[in-house]
Each structure stands twice: as structure tokens, then as C-alpha cells.
Design a protein around this motif. Structure first.
Motif: not given
Length: 317
Positions: A304-317
Motif C-alpha cells: 500500500v505504501e508503494s502505491m501511495r508513493r507512486a500516486l503522490n509522485a504524479r506531476p500536478p496538473v
């Protein structure tokens, strides 16, 4: 072409496949349920696919029938009966050419495997240790007796993840403390394959205690090693069976306040091995004695934490 009864079909199938007694009991139980629905005078050749569907509707759980069987239970029933019909049709034992159990399986919810948390295992150990100290101090049986023996049983499940039937088939001669290995015989294996497994360092002192006690009690090489009846005057059976082991886990679960079972220890071990950074899928497969690596892969869970980091790493739009 013959037209045998359900019981005759089970008997011939069991002889042809050389099924173990436990497997024969499973097939017999499923057939008994089906015949109870159909009527005991019904022959396999009289069954249609529509009758199978109607049986499924009558027993599987739904919004209106919360007490029905689960989807996985239905699929298990259908799998056994499909195998019987395939056998009967192939060898012309029943007067039909189409298997009524073809394509009657249902999708089943994929739930997470029931396992244990480290804190729960530590607490279970404390419960057993209290029982052991009580028996030593007061020289009388605790609710779990003999506590030292059941400590060995629980730790064996924790460290090896073997199935209950495998544990019950371990003989005194299967343990080699010098080489720190033990043999899990084919007779107790679900896949009917023998395996040699290491004795982990944490398990060694428990097995050493059991082997010494067995030697002092006069065990022979072919004697069932995990046999509580040989270490307790309160137990009167000749060999330890599934019921006695399940009774122990039921008592332990009541004292601990949550469910413990051999299979939950197996799932805990598998999950722990597959979540380790140094995980080796093939080693885990061998430890668990899985014939299909896809079964081992079911224990790979998303972090879950790896998925959280991946989602948080998305560039803002």
C-alpha cells in the motif's frame, strides 16, 4: 454401455484412481448431498444440466438465502461431480454422452487469505507458556495439556508451514537433528509428493525436546511422532488425529480471543516469505510444496505504501 448408480460410480472411480480414504470420503459426501436433492432412486444417466442448475440455485447463497453455501463450495461440489461424470462417460458406465456439470461453475469473490499478525502469534506463545508454567508449578493439567507438547506443535506450524495432515504423518525416524532436516512423507501431502525440509534454528530446541521425550517414552522409528496420546494420561487414543489437533487450536483460540489454525500459520509463513525483499519464489514454492507456481504467486500482495508513493509522485496538473 452400463448404467451404474451414483455409489457404484464413486466406487469404480476411487478404485481406478487409487484414491486415498480421505478423498473417497469427500467424493461420497458430495454425491450424498446431490442424491438427497434428486431423490435416492435417481441414476446418474437421468440427470440433466437443467437439474444441476436448479440444484445450484437451491443451495448457493444469495440475497434471499444468506444461509446458502458459498460460491467456492459450489465450485468444489461441481468439480468433484464433473470428474465422476467424465470418468463414467469415458468408460461407458453411465448411459449419457454429455456431462451435465460442464460450464456450471460460478465466479467467486477473491478474498484475502486468512492469516495472522505477528502480535497475535506472540500473544499465543504467551498463552501457551502460561499453561506450561502452570502445569510445572501446580503439577496438574491446564486447559491445554500437555502444554509443552502443544508448544512444539504450534512452533512446527509456525516455522515450517506444513499442512495438518503432513504433521500427523511425521514419524520419529523422519527427524534428523544432526543434519537439521526432516522428511514430510508423500502419504500426508496434498500433492502426494515427499519433500525434505530444513529445521530452522528457532524450531530446533522444540523438536529436540520432543525427540528426547519420544526416546524416553520408547518410540520406535516408524511411530507417529506428533502423538499427544503417548505423552498424556488424559488422552486415550492410539494415534493423534485431526480432531485432537483442531480441539487444541479451538482451546487456544478461546484463550487468545481470536482464531488460530494450522492453515493460518501456513498463510502467515507464505505471506512473510513473499513480502521479504530477498524473496525467492521457487524456494517458497518448494517450502510450501506447491505443484503450481501460480498458487505461490497468490501470496504476492501489493504494498500500500508503494502505491501511495507512486500516486503522490504524479506531476500536478
Amino acid at each position: 454401455m452400463h448404467d451404474v448408480s451414483f455409489l457404484e460410480l464413486v466406487s469404480r472411480y476411487a478404485a481406478d484412481k487409487h484414491l486415498r480414504p480421505k478423498s473417497v470420503s469427500t467424493y461420497t459426501a458430495v454425491v450424498r448431498l446431490f442424491r438427497r436433492y434428486l431423490g435416492h432412486e435417481t441414476y446418474p444417466s437421468m440427470v440433466t444440466r437443467q437439474m444441476v442448475i436448479e440444484w445450484r440455485v437451491s443451495i448457493i447463497r444469495s440475497q434471499d438465502r444468506s444461509g446458502g453455501i458459498t460460491e467456492s463450495s459450489w465450485n468444489n461440489y461441481a468439480r468433484h461431480l464433473k470428474a465422476l461424470y467424465n470418468f463414467g462417460i469415458k468408460y461407458q458406465l453411465i448411459a449419457c454422452t454429455q456431462n451435465p456439470f460442464n460450464e456450471v461453475f460460478v465466479k467467486q469473490p477473491k478474498k484475502a487469505k486468512k492469516t495472522l499478525q505477528p502480535l497475535q502469534i506472540r500473544y499465543a506463545r504467551e498463552v501457551l507458556d502460561v499453561c506450561r508454567r502452570y502445569e510445572t508449578y501446580y503439577e496438574e493439567a491446564s486447559k491445554i495439556h500437555p502444554a509443552w507438547f502443544w508448544q512444539v506443535v504450534m512452533e512446527t506450524f509456525y516455522y515450517t508451514g506444513i499442512r495438518l495432515n503432513q504433521l500427523l504423518h511425521i514419524e520419529a525416524g523422519d527427524i534428523n537433528l544432526k543434519k537439521r532436516i526432516f522428511r514430510a512423507s508423500a502419504a500426508g501431502s496434498k500433492t502426494y509428493s515427499e519433500s525434505v525440509l530444513p529445521i530452522p534454528d528457532g524450531l530446533y530446541p522444540y523438536l529436540y525436546t520432543l525427540i528426547v521425550a519420544a526416546h524416553n517414552t520408547g518410540f520406535k522409528q516408524k511411530d507417529q511422532l506428533f502423538n499427544v496420546n503417548r505423552f498424556s494420561h488424559r488422552h486415550k487414543k492410539t494415534t493423534m488425529d485431526t480432531w485432537q489437533t483442531e480441539h487444541f487450536f479451538q482451546a487456544l483460540s478461546e484463550l487468545a480471543g481470536y482464531k488460530l489454525s494450522p492453515h493460518r500459520f501456513r498463510h502467515f509463513l507464505a505471506t512473510s516469505l513473499m513480502e521479504s525483499p530477498e524473496r525467492n519464489i521457487h524456494v517458497t514454492q518448494n517450502i510450501l510444496n506447491h505443484t503450481d507456481i501460480r498458487t505461490t504467486m497468490e501470496y504476492v500482495h501489493p504494498d500500500v505504501e508503494s502505491m501511495r508513493r507512486a500516486l503522490n509522485a504524479r506531476p500536478p496538473v
